[in-house]
Design a protein around this motif. Structure first.
Motif, mmCIF file in Angstrom:
data_model
loop_
_atom_site.group_PDB
_atom_site.id
_atom_site.type_symbol
_atom_site.label_atom_id
_atom_site.label_comp_id
_atom_site.label_asym_id
_atom_site.label_seq_id
_atom_site.Cartn_x
_atom_site.Cartn_y
_atom_site.Cartn_z
ATOM 1 N N PRO A 1 0.834 -1.200 0.000
ATOM 2 C CA PRO A 1 0.000 0.000 0.000
ATOM 3 C C PRO A 1 0.871 1.252 0.000
ATOM 4 O O PRO A 1 2.036 1.219 0.399
ATOM 5 C CB PRO A 1 -0.793 -0.133 1.297
ATOM 6 N N VAL A 2 0.299 2.342 -0.446
ATOM 7 C CA VAL A 2 0.972 3.641 -0.452
ATOM 8 C C VAL A 2 0.220 4.571 0.484
ATOM 9 O O VAL A 2 -1.008 4.698 0.380
ATOM 10 C CB VAL A 2 1.016 4.233 -1.875
ATOM 11 N N ASP A 3 0.929 5.190 1.405
ATOM 12 C CA ASP A 3 0.287 6.095 2.343
ATOM 13 C C ASP A 3 -0.168 7.357 1.620
ATOM 14 O O ASP A 3 0.621 8.016 0.937
ATOM 15 C CB ASP A 3 1.265 6.468 3.456
ATOM 16 N N GLU A 4 -1.443 7.683 1.754
ATOM 17 C CA GLU A 4 -1.985 8.822 1.013
ATOM 18 C C GLU A 4 -1.411 10.148 1.483
ATOM 19 O O GLU A 4 -1.232 11.071 0.688
ATOM 20 C CB GLU A 4 -3.516 8.851 1.164
ATOM 21 N N LEU A 5 -1.090 10.255 2.759
ATOM 22 C CA LEU A 5 -0.619 11.526 3.302
ATOM 23 C C LEU A 5 0.820 11.813 2.902
ATOM 24 O O LEU A 5 1.137 12.908 2.429
ATOM 25 C CB LEU A 5 -0.744 11.520 4.827
ATOM 26 N N THR A 6 1.717 10.818 3.057
ATOM 27 C CA THR A 6 3.140 11.056 2.796
ATOM 28 C C THR A 6 3.582 10.598 1.411
ATOM 29 O O THR A 6 4.647 10.997 0.944
ATOM 30 C CB THR A 6 4.001 10.326 3.832
ATOM 31 N N GLY A 7 2.808 9.738 0.761
ATOM 32 C CA GLY A 7 3.216 9.192 -0.532
ATOM 33 C C GLY A 7 4.238 8.086 -0.414
ATOM 34 O O GLY A 7 4.789 7.631 -1.417
ATOM 35 N N THR B 1 5.757 4.382 -0.012
ATOM 36 C CA THR B 1 5.399 2.997 -0.277
ATOM 37 C C THR B 1 5.744 2.164 0.948
ATOM 38 O O THR B 1 6.840 2.287 1.501
ATOM 39 C CB THR B 1 6.188 2.456 -1.481
ATOM 40 N N ASP C 1 0.725 1.073 10.152
ATOM 41 C CA ASP C 1 -0.689 1.427 10.036
ATOM 42 C C ASP C 1 -1.552 0.400 10.784
ATOM 43 O O ASP C 1 -1.048 -0.566 11.358
ATOM 44 C CB ASP C 1 -1.110 1.598 8.573
ATOM 45 N N GLU D 1 9.446 12.740 1.548
ATOM 46 C CA GLU D 1 8.157 13.171 1.002
ATOM 47 C C GLU D 1 8.353 14.098 -0.187
ATOM 48 O O GLU D 1 7.651 13.992 -1.206
ATOM 49 C CB GLU D 1 7.338 13.866 2.091
ATOM 50 N N ARG E 1 1.641 20.539 -5.221
ATOM 51 C CA ARG E 1 1.409 19.238 -4.589
ATOM 52 C C ARG E 1 1.790 19.186 -3.113
ATOM 53 O O ARG E 1 1.501 18.201 -2.440
ATOM 54 C CB ARG E 1 2.203 18.159 -5.349
#
Length: 554
Positions: A366-372, A374, A439, A465, A517
């Motif tokens: 999964p990729v963390d949406e907040l930090t980007g 992997t 997570d 990030e 971004r």
């Protein structure tokens, strides 16, 4: 039971990944002996147009052991191996174990000061060096150390093609040294008495990269080696019918375990190429039908940009791991789009004998949406990883802190450095210095090294990030972000980038790209475009060099 015990081993992973394992072997030599007995006449090393079978490696390593013992080597002494990815590296390593010694790998990029530091710190009595490295570097410092025996060799041995990275290579006379080829011929057919080694005997002194200060020799035991050789085999599914592509430097823990030890355990041939060249590597993958490799993400970026790279050439390379440096999600996606293969993230340190985490095969990180970021996966077998605050207290899922690792792969300590051992590995518990979080589903994410955090006017910025955002730009090949002095903010963000072949972009355009971004305080105030970003031999960005560069100030 702590939250880590409950969450790390999730029901979605197979029972084999959750249950403690019993290792088949007590030491790395026993592991190799079983392979020789099982498959004596199969290739275990391939080097350009040459090959060495398991039986031949057994004979050659016995000859090496007999040769150094004849020269006065005693059990427990150290042998420094100062070479590129050549068969002699493996011969010397296994031969050192057979002589009861400890192998010490030295980065072939080391110059005089660095090599002398390793020789002195390890107290090595034997040096094995490529001829060119001896004449250019080692000959100037070896006399000031405890080294009694110098063995030199050429990268031209064990092959006849003289192609690829070997084009133009020449043999060099090294007066006062023992020629390894002559020594192996003279002692071929001899065996040495079984060495007194066990699980807790030190197999390697594996020196840390020195990106945070003077290198320290991690004492990697035979138990560590056997455990993580099995981890690679069982987690990824490597067998004798696989072909291991040796893109990681053999002096590094990834090469020592994910290449050499894995080959010794499984009998899968290890393909060596002296030095990694993208075009040659693509040709080698296609010719040798390589199935597995592990290397830094810079290797896979280079393969994507190789002029001869295509799906057909890399069709056999279906088992891929990458570690040692952060992996931007955009790079994983681009590699998969071009070649059809998914890169599985893997994470570990010299002090964890390569992997402590890996993305389970058959799953996608999964990729963390907040930090980007992997995910680096989940802890491997028998391994517990905690996230702690500055006071050592456990943090709940989602909270950022330091990774603290316990498991059979954690090294015994640092050679002759009890204080450093007590600070970093108290009671066998490794404080990694890496910052990240877990997570709620048990996936782990690495944010950055503690020391790399940037403090801009009180705002905390993680270089990782910002780098991940820069990697999203089509023109960017590599990116490195550092904090530089700023008279107003105290520290501010600066980026260094290299571009893809044929791509053009201005620093101003890249800054504007990040502003769309990222929060304003995270955006680089300056970007410098370079032809290549300085890295260690294993692909780690040398942020220390970038900070010290004359152009570093924003």
């Amino acid at each position: 039971m702590s939250i880590y015990d409950e969450k790390v081993w999730l029901s979605q992973y197979s029972p084999a990944q959750r249950e403690p394992r019993t290792l088949e072997f007590d030491d790395a030599l026993a592991m190799f002996d079983a392979t020789v007995e099982r498959s004596p006449d199969t290739d275990i090393i391939r080097y350009f147009d040459g090959s060495i079978t398991a039986r031949e490696l057994d004979e050659l390593s016995h000859a090496f052991a007999a040769g150094i013992i004849d020269a006065g080597f005693r059990s427990g002494e150290r042998v420094v191996i100062y070479a590129q990815n050549v068969p002699q590296f493996v011969i010397a390593q296994v031969g050192t174990w057979k002589a009861g010694g400890i192998a010490v790998s030295a980065n072939p990029m080391y110059r005089e000061r660095e090599l002398e530091e390793i020789l002195r710190d390890s107290g090595a009595t034997v040096l094995v060096a490529l001829q060119s490295l001896y004449t250019d570097v080692a000959a100037k410092v070896v006399g000031a150390t405890d080294v009694r025996t110098v063995i030199t060799t050429s990268e031209l041995e064990f092959q006849s093609a003289n192609s690829g990275a070997l084009a133009g290579a020449e043999r060099t006379e090294c007066p006062g040294t023992i020629d390894m080829g002559e020594m192996l011929t003279a002692f071929r057919g001899r065996t040495v008495p079984p060495a007194e080694i066990g699980p807790d005997t030190v197999a390697f002194l594996t020196y840390t990269s020195g990106t945070t200060g003077p290198p320290k020799g991690a004492m990697t035991t035979h138990r560590n080696v056997v455990f993580n050789a099995h981890t690679y085999r069982d987690w990824i599914g490597i067998g004798a019918d696989d072909v291991i592509l040796g893109v990681a430097p053999l002096f590094h823990i990834t090469g020592l375990i994910g290449h050499i030890a894995l080959s010794l355990l499984t009998g899968a041939p290890l393909v060596l190429m002296y030095r990694m060249d993208p075009v040659d590597t693509v040709e080698t993958i296609e010719k040798q039908r390589a199935t597995f490799t592990v290397g830094s993400i810079t290797v896979f970026i280079a393969l994507m940009n190789a002029e001869n790279a295509n799906r057909d050439a890399l069709s056999s390379l279906t088992k891929i791991c990458s570690g040692g440096a952060p992996i931007p999600p955009s790079t994983i996606a681009a590699f998969e789009e071009k070649f059809g293969h998914y890169i599985h993230n893997i994470y570990g340190l010299t002090e964890t004998t390569s992997p402590s985490h890996c993305v389970p095969f058959g799953t996608r990180a999964p990729v963390d949406e907040l930090t980007g970021a992997t995910s680096v996966g989940v802890p491997v077998y028998d391994t517990v990883v905690r996230i702690v605050d500055d006071n050592g207290h456990d943090l709940p899922p989602g909270e950022v802190g330091e990774l603290v690792t316990t498991g059979p792969q954690v090294v015994a300590g640092y050679w002759n450095k009890p204080e450093a051992t007590a600070n970093s590995i108290p009671d066998g518990v490794l404080h990694t210095g890496d910052v990240g979080y877990m997570d709620t589903n048990g996936w782990f994410y690495i944010i950055d090294r503690k020391k790399d955090q940037i403090n801009a006017s009180g705002y905390k910025v993680w270089p990782r990030e910002v780098e991940d955002v820069l990697y999203e730009h089509d023109a960017v090949r590599e990116a490195a972000v550092v904090g530089v002095p700023d008279p107003y903010r105290g520290e501010t963000v600066k980026a260094f980038v290299s571009l893809r072949p044929g791509a053009t972009v201005t620093p101003e355009e890249l800054i504007a790209f990040t502003k769309s971004r990222l929060a304003a305080y995270k955006c680089p105030r300056a970007i410098e475009i370079m032809s290549d970003i300085p890295k260690t031999a294993t692909g780690k960005l040398l942020r220390r060099e970038l900070r010290a560069a004359p152009t570093a100030s924003a």
